[in-house]
Design an enzyme around this catalytic site. Structure first.
Site, PDB file in Angstrom:
ATOM      1  N   LYS A 265      29.778  54.929  71.094  1.00  0.00           N
ATOM      2  CA  LYS A 265      28.654  54.266  71.760  1.00  0.00           C
ATOM      3  C   LYS A 265      28.191  53.066  70.946  1.00  0.00           C
ATOM      4  O   LYS A 265      27.555  53.205  69.906  1.00  0.00           O
ATOM      5  CB  LYS A 265      27.466  55.205  71.977  1.00  0.00           C
ATOM      6  CG  LYS A 265      26.521  54.598  73.010  1.00  0.00           C
ATOM      7  CD  LYS A 265      25.106  55.063  72.926  1.00  0.00           C
ATOM      8  CE  LYS A 265      24.302  54.390  71.861  1.00  0.00           C
ATOM      9  NZ  LYS A 265      24.071  52.945  72.082  1.00  0.00           N
TER      10      LYS A 265
ATOM     11  N   GLU B   8      24.775  57.071  58.020  1.00  0.00           N
ATOM     12  CA  GLU B   8      24.668  55.895  57.161  1.00  0.00           C
ATOM     13  C   GLU B   8      23.431  55.155  57.633  1.00  0.00           C
ATOM     14  O   GLU B   8      23.426  54.586  58.729  1.00  0.00           O
ATOM     15  CB  GLU B   8      25.941  55.055  57.268  1.00  0.00           C
ATOM     16  CG  GLU B   8      26.168  54.189  56.063  1.00  0.00           C
ATOM     17  CD  GLU B   8      25.729  52.781  56.310  1.00  0.00           C
ATOM     18  OE1 GLU B   8      24.589  52.449  55.904  1.00  0.00           O
ATOM     19  OE2 GLU B   8      26.500  52.016  56.885  1.00  0.00           O
TER      20      GLU B   8
ATOM     21  N   CYS C 143      22.471  46.781  56.115  1.00  0.00           N
ATOM     22  CA  CYS C 143      21.853  47.999  55.587  1.00  0.00           C
ATOM     23  C   CYS C 143      21.776  47.944  54.062  1.00  0.00           C
ATOM     24  O   CYS C 143      20.825  48.438  53.474  1.00  0.00           O
ATOM     25  CB  CYS C 143      22.623  49.219  56.041  1.00  0.00           C
ATOM     26  SG  CYS C 143      24.380  49.097  55.719  1.00  0.00           S
TER      27      CYS C 143
ATOM     28  N   GLU D  41      12.010  48.925  54.762  1.00  0.00           N
ATOM     29  CA  GLU D  41      13.160  48.097  55.107  1.00  0.00           C
ATOM     30  C   GLU D  41      12.743  47.051  56.141  1.00  0.00           C
ATOM     31  O   GLU D  41      12.285  47.393  57.225  1.00  0.00           O
ATOM     32  CB  GLU D  41      14.267  48.992  55.697  1.00  0.00           C
ATOM     33  CG  GLU D  41      15.503  48.210  56.082  1.00  0.00           C
ATOM     34  CD  GLU D  41      16.626  49.089  56.621  1.00  0.00           C
ATOM     35  OE1 GLU D  41      16.375  49.870  57.555  1.00  0.00           O
ATOM     36  OE2 GLU D  41      17.740  48.980  56.101  1.00  0.00           O
TER      37      GLU D  41
END
Ligand code: NAI
Ligand code: MG
Length: 501
Positions: free
Chosen positions: A204, A278, A312, A410
């Protein structure tokens, strides 16, 4: 040699006005988008066929640099996901699990070669759908995508060496959910090891960037990949949730936000499904006074501003030794004034478009929070932004405290938080003072210091005197809220195998 050209008036919307002779004025150099054909509508790829979504709904995939709709994409609901998982299970039972490793490897080698042959086309499509500069997709993303398929093609007939002395078997159907920041690279990270180990896949893609993964279908078909071995269902969170909940799925691989990672961990708990996550990061650069400062500054700039900070493992915090902090900041600001923000298809562009309006709003909100909390704000005001599209100037906050939002949360945008340290112990303590632990960068000319510091950093990847260097042979993954499990290298095979000692 330093070139100072005091000409003003860059091509509209591509980067910096030449102020005080600072910026070399390149003519625009636009990569043509003619090389890629984008169908106006995409269906779901299930069992080797393009199928309409059961509920008949479609969503738009948008070019964030122009805000134009690139294509309409099918939204898969639970019945579509079920059909895809069943197709993958059939392909697993009837064909893929019956092939030898050598035969599986041949398909993967073919896929890798076809990706290389069509690299320019894929790079342009990725840039159009994601907004990242063509320089990144052409020189980094697509070569790494091919390298990943080559690497795992090589493992397919050597799995016994990955788990010496143990019995092993594939799992069955793997459900794979990926984000929008590296759409094709994340597809490669997921698909290549899964197929090498003998599993079949339902992928996906992210709802913001589904087009390049859908283009891969042409490559899979050209490689003769048997039907149902890879299935692609498009849609947003509900589609992903239907995939993680499906009882025939034996393994979930997810890359994305920590919040969704936690939801998935809860939904999978107790089901016997294997899971790798992750997730996000708040990775730190540590610049010591003995570092090659210009090189360090270049590493910091590429590590947070290229790719718009949508990484990331972006180096979003800079810890710099106090005695050189003022010099490093001056150099950083000078370099930031020369960054070119604008048309992602221009080969000179350093910083492309923020991937979506939602992300742009989120980043702007966090910048406002940073200003309120009192960090010292800098943005290169000489940079002119295009009039349309999701663009943002890179910026930094200096004198931030460990407790400030920008040191903890973040941002996922081109925003750098800078603070100082006096001793290696303080640098290590500050770098580790985060719920995340994905990556870190050490900058020092002293090898013994690099090794001593690296050993004490709680980060899955530590780069020394470089940043953001990737190799398919090297495992990648995090600590703490950055997730668990490793992708890449021999380690990246293990989540796709049932191993009995
Ligand atoms: P997200 O985590 O919602 O999306 C990632 C993928 O998960 C997408 O394919 C999405 O459709 C899917 N998804 C969403 N909800 C799901 C659910 N309940 N079950 C299964 N799949 C689900 O991330 P989003 O909303 O795109 O970005 C939000 C923030 O997350 C960003 O601002 C950034 O801070 C962070 N992020 C981190 C990434 C990383 O690589 N670590 C990648 C993307 C976002
Ligand atoms: Mg898009």
């Amino acid at each position: 040699m330093t070139k100072t050209i005091a000409k003003t008036g860059l091509a509209a919307g591509n980067g910096a006005k030449a102020v005080a002779g600072l910026v070399v004025d390149y003519a625009p150099s636009i990569e043509s988008d003619k090389i890629v054909t984008i169908p106006p509508r995409h269906q779901l790829y299930i069992g080797g066929q393009w199928l309409k979504p059961v509920e008949g709904r479609y969503f738009d995939s948008i070019n964030p640099a122009t805000l134009q709709v690139l294509s309409k994409v099918a939204e898969a609901t639970a019945p579509d996901v079920d059909a895809a998982v069943r197709a993958a299970k059939r392909a697993y039972d009837r064909t893929w699990s019956k092939l030898s490793g050598r035969e599986r490897g041949r398909y993967l080698f073919r896929i890798a070669r076809l990706i290389q042959e069509r690299a320019r086309e894929l790079a342009v499509l990725e840039t159009l759908d994601n907004g990242k500069p063509i320089r990144e997709t052409r020189d980094v993303d697509i070569p790494l995508v091919a390298a990943h398929f080559f690497y795992y093609a090589g493992w397919a007939d050597k799995l016994g060496y990955a788990v010496p002395g143990a019995k092993f078997a594939p799992l069955g159907v793997a459900g794979q959910i990926i984000p929008w920041n590296f759409p094709l690279l994340m597809a490669a990270w997921k698909i290549a090891p899964a197929l090498a180990c003998g599993n079949t896949v339902v992928l996906k893609p992210a709802e913001q960037t589904p087009l390049a993964a859908l283009k891969l279908v042409e490559i899979f078909e050209a490689a003769g990949l048997p039907e149902g071995v890879v299935n692609i269902v498009t849609g947003a969170g509900a589609t992903g949730a239907a995939l993680t909940a499906h009882p025939l799925v034996r393994k979930i691989a997810f890359t994305g936000s920590t919040d969704v990672g936690k939801i998935i961990a809860r939904s999978v708990a107790g089901s016997g499904k294997k899971l790798t996550l992750e997730l996000g990061g708040k990775s730190a650069h540590l610049i010591f006074a003995d570092a090659a400062l210009d090189q360090a500054v270049e590493g910091v700039v590429s590590g947070i501003f290229f790719n718009q900070g949508h990484v990331c493992c972006a180096g979003s915090r800079l810890l710099v030794e106090e005695s050189v902090a003022a010099r490093v900041l001056d150099k950083l600001k000078a370099r930031m004034r020369k960054l070119r923000v604008g048309n992602p298809l221009d080969k000179n562009t350093d910083i492309g478009a923020i991937n979506s309006s939602a992300e742009l709003d989120k980043i702007r909100r966090l910048i406002e929070t940073g200003k309120r909390e009192g960090g010292r704000y800098f943005e290169p005001e000489n940079i002119t932004l295009p009039n349309t599209g999701n663009f943002l100037r890179p910026c930094l906050f200096s004198d931030v405290a460990q407790a400030d939002t920008l040191c903890r949360v973040e941002v996922f945008g081109p925003v750098l938080a800078v603070s100082t340290f006096r001793t290696p112990a303080e640098a290590i303590a500050k770098a580790n003072d985060t719920p995340y632990g994905l990556a870190a960068g050490i900058w020092s000319e002293k090898g013994s210091k690099v090794h001593a510091v690296a050993a004490q950093l709680k980060a899955g990847v530590v780069w020394a005197n470089t940043y953001h260097k990737f190799d398919p042979a090297s495992p990648f993954g995090g600590y703490g809220e950055s997730g668990y499990g490793r992708e890449g290298g021999r380690h990246g095979l293990l989540p796709y195998l049932e191993v009995q000692p």
